[in-house]
Design an enzyme around this catalytic site. Structure first.
Site, PDB file in Angstrom:
ATOM      1  N   ARG A  59      65.192  10.562  10.315  1.00 11.18           N
ATOM      2  CA  ARG A  59      64.483   9.486   9.613  1.00 11.18           C
ATOM      3  C   ARG A  59      63.483  10.052   8.608  1.00 11.18           C
ATOM      4  O   ARG A  59      63.130   9.413   7.633  1.00 11.18           O
ATOM      5  CB  ARG A  59      63.780   8.539  10.600  1.00 11.18           C
ATOM      6  CG  ARG A  59      62.855   7.527   9.909  1.00 11.18           C
ATOM      7  CD  ARG A  59      62.610   6.252  10.721  1.00 11.18           C
ATOM      8  NE  ARG A  59      62.261   6.512  12.098  1.00 11.18           N
ATOM      9  CZ  ARG A  59      61.079   6.984  12.512  1.00 11.18           C
ATOM     10  NH1 ARG A  59      60.125   7.242  11.651  1.00 11.18           N
ATOM     11  NH2 ARG A  59      60.862   7.210  13.789  1.00 11.18           N
ATOM     12  N   TYR A 112      63.323  -6.264 -12.671  1.00  8.53           N
ATOM     13  CA  TYR A 112      64.472  -6.532 -11.809  1.00  8.53           C
ATOM     14  C   TYR A 112      64.097  -7.643 -10.808  1.00  8.53           C
ATOM     15  O   TYR A 112      62.973  -7.657 -10.302  1.00  8.53           O
ATOM     16  CB  TYR A 112      64.866  -5.241 -11.084  1.00  8.53           C
ATOM     17  CG  TYR A 112      65.939  -5.449 -10.059  1.00  8.53           C
ATOM     18  CD1 TYR A 112      67.252  -5.699 -10.450  1.00  8.53           C
ATOM     19  CD2 TYR A 112      65.649  -5.428  -8.701  1.00  8.53           C
ATOM     20  CE1 TYR A 112      68.239  -5.909  -9.511  1.00  8.53           C
ATOM     21  CE2 TYR A 112      66.639  -5.635  -7.762  1.00  8.53           C
ATOM     22  CZ  TYR A 112      67.932  -5.877  -8.170  1.00  8.53           C
ATOM     23  OH  TYR A 112      68.902  -6.087  -7.237  1.00  8.53           O
ATOM     24  N   ASP A 184      60.255   2.005 -13.768  1.00  2.00           N
ATOM     25  CA  ASP A 184      61.628   1.901 -13.283  1.00  2.00           C
ATOM     26  C   ASP A 184      62.537   2.345 -14.432  1.00  2.00           C
ATOM     27  O   ASP A 184      62.629   1.673 -15.460  1.00  2.00           O
ATOM     28  CB  ASP A 184      61.923   0.451 -12.863  1.00  2.00           C
ATOM     29  CG  ASP A 184      63.323   0.268 -12.280  1.00  2.00           C
ATOM     30  OD1 ASP A 184      64.220   1.073 -12.613  1.00  2.00           O
ATOM     31  OD2 ASP A 184      63.526  -0.690 -11.515  1.00  2.00           O
ATOM     32  N   LYS A 209      72.971   2.713  -9.141  1.00  6.32           N
ATOM     33  CA  LYS A 209      73.524   2.360 -10.442  1.00  6.32           C
ATOM     34  C   LYS A 209      74.055   3.608 -11.162  1.00  6.32           C
ATOM     35  O   LYS A 209      75.004   4.201 -10.704  1.00  6.32           O
ATOM     36  CB  LYS A 209      72.465   1.630 -11.262  1.00  6.32           C
ATOM     37  CG  LYS A 209      71.731   0.522 -10.483  1.00  6.32           C
ATOM     38  CD  LYS A 209      72.617  -0.651 -10.115  1.00  6.32           C
ATOM     39  CE  LYS A 209      71.930  -1.635  -9.164  1.00  6.32           C
ATOM     40  NZ  LYS A 209      70.618  -2.123  -9.607  1.00  6.32           N
TER      41      LYS A 209
END
Ligand SMILES: *Cc1c(COP(=O)(O)O)cnc(C)c1O
Length: 394
Positions: A59, A112, A184, A209
């Protein structure tokens, strides 16, 4: 030449991998092991305390994930990097990891869709004040920043309207009031734009993406100032939105061809945008590479290429027109993804702003008649012929 521009293609291939290679393997292995064993308890403790490099538990960190973060870090020219299971995982880890109750964020209306909802629906619950400015109005954004804020959150080009923000100008404004500046960079990719070299403190990506590029893995990544990355990493290791090693491997493999793909997508998107701009059935085309685009000048200064993303509206500006037009395309997936090798198409209501209500989209300045087009690497002639036949019904 900017150092970051150098050897981008070579970094895509070789960057960040060495420390994670195993027994002469030329490719980074997918390390599925959740735990990492130590016979020497003192050494184990040193690794746990961060005094010695190594891994403790999946993790927290993992060798395959490390290689992915390091490759992006080299391409963005940052001090440090960390990742998450999705783009939203890294965006929410960033905002919740860095902000405290009573602090203020200045951002723009059409980030976004998921990011917009973090701003309008969730941060508020923790008494973080968010001001969303009109994306096209730099004076207003600057004025809001100057009132005092702790974090400036930018996206350029924006999803899906491809608006352009002057990153250097707004980073400077942010730093004048002591704010952290986050960008971003998903639409541009590090091949086309490096926000850190324009003054930002942090640059993030939905790696789902363009970085991955093959629509087969989710991921998010952020690079920049080491002290900030450590805080974001610490929150992410606790909230548990960890990037899976298998996804990290897909992203790493996808990134090998990042420069090649982006070069092709830059070139093809410009041709598609030019074709659409001259087509009688088209009302407006939004692509920063077009001279007619409001942000073209700024984009030309801060970007090395204009990217693969564009959006447009039909003269018959209705959702019904979109309903008839989209399925006619043979070479475009009608799908909620972007940045892949195959072309994808869709309206904001089912893609970038799927989680929003029509009222929220209107408030964020997202037109319902908009169509987003993510240019793939198909032969450009095929894409143009396909668009032409699909538009023939109008
Ligand atoms: C898709 C996207 C995100 C969110 O990324 P996920 O990987 O889907 O969580 C954030 N920003 C932009 C610009 C995006 O296109």
């Amino acid at each position: 030449m900017n150092l970051n521009e150098k050897m981008m293609g070579t970094k895509c291939l070789w960057g960040g991998e060495e420390a994670s290679l195993l027994q002469g393997a030329t490719q980074v292995p997918v390390v599925h092991s959740v735990g990492f064993g130590y016979k020497d308890v003192d050494e184990w403790l040193q690794v746990a305390l961060g005094e010695k490099p190594g891994h403790i538990y999946g993790r927290n960190t993992n060798p395959t994930v490390d290689a992915f973060e390091e490759k992006v870090r080299l391409l963005e020219g940052g001090e440090a990097a960390t990742s998450a299971s999705t783009g939203m995982g890294i965006i929410s880890s960033t905002l919740f990891g860095l902000l405290r109750p009573g602090q203020r964020v200045v951002s723009i209306k059409d980030t976004y869709g998921g990011t917009s909802l973090l701003f309008t629906e969730f941060l508020d619950r923790f008494n973080v004040n968010v001001t969303l400015c009109d994306t096209a109005d730099h004076d207003q954004i600057e004025a809001e920043i100057a009132k005092g804020c702790d974090l400036v959150y930018l996206e350029s080009p924006t999803n899906p309207t491809t608006k352009i923000l002057d990153i250097a100008r707004l980073a400077k404004a942010g730093h004048q009031v002591g704010a952290i500046v986050v960008v971003d960079n998903t639409f541009a990719t590090p091949i086309n734009q490096n926000p850190l070299s324009l003054g930002a403190d942090l640059v993030l990506h939905s790696a789902t993406k363009f970085l991955g590029g093959h629509a087969d893995a989710l991921g998010g990544v952020i690079c920049g100032r080491k002290d900030l990355i450590e805080q974001i990493y610490h929150f992410r290791e606790i909230n548990g939105a960890t990037l899976h090693p298998m996804a990290a491997y897909f992203l790493l493999r996808g990134m090998k061809t990042l420069q090649l793909r982006i070069r092709q997508q830059n070139a093809s998107a410009l041709q598609v945008a030019t074709f659409l701009e001259n087509h009688p059935a088209i009302e407006g085309v939004f692509y920063p590479g077009l001279a007619s685009h409001a942000g073209h000048q700024i984009a030309s200064q801060q970007m090395r290429g204009y990217g693969g993303m564009l959006s447009f509206t039909l003269k018959e500006n209705s959702f019904d027109a979109i309903r008839r037009f989209v399925p006619r395309l043979q070479i475009a997936h009608a799908a909620a993804n972007l940045g892949a090798v195959e072309t994808t198409i869709g309206p904001p209501a089912t893609t970038s702003h799927v989680e929003c209500t029509p009222e929220q989209r209107a408030a964020f300045g997202i037109p319902e008649g908009l169509i987003r087009y993510s240019t793939g690497i198909e032969d450009i002639e095929d894409l143009l012929v396909d668009l032409k036949q699909a538009l023939a019904i109008f």
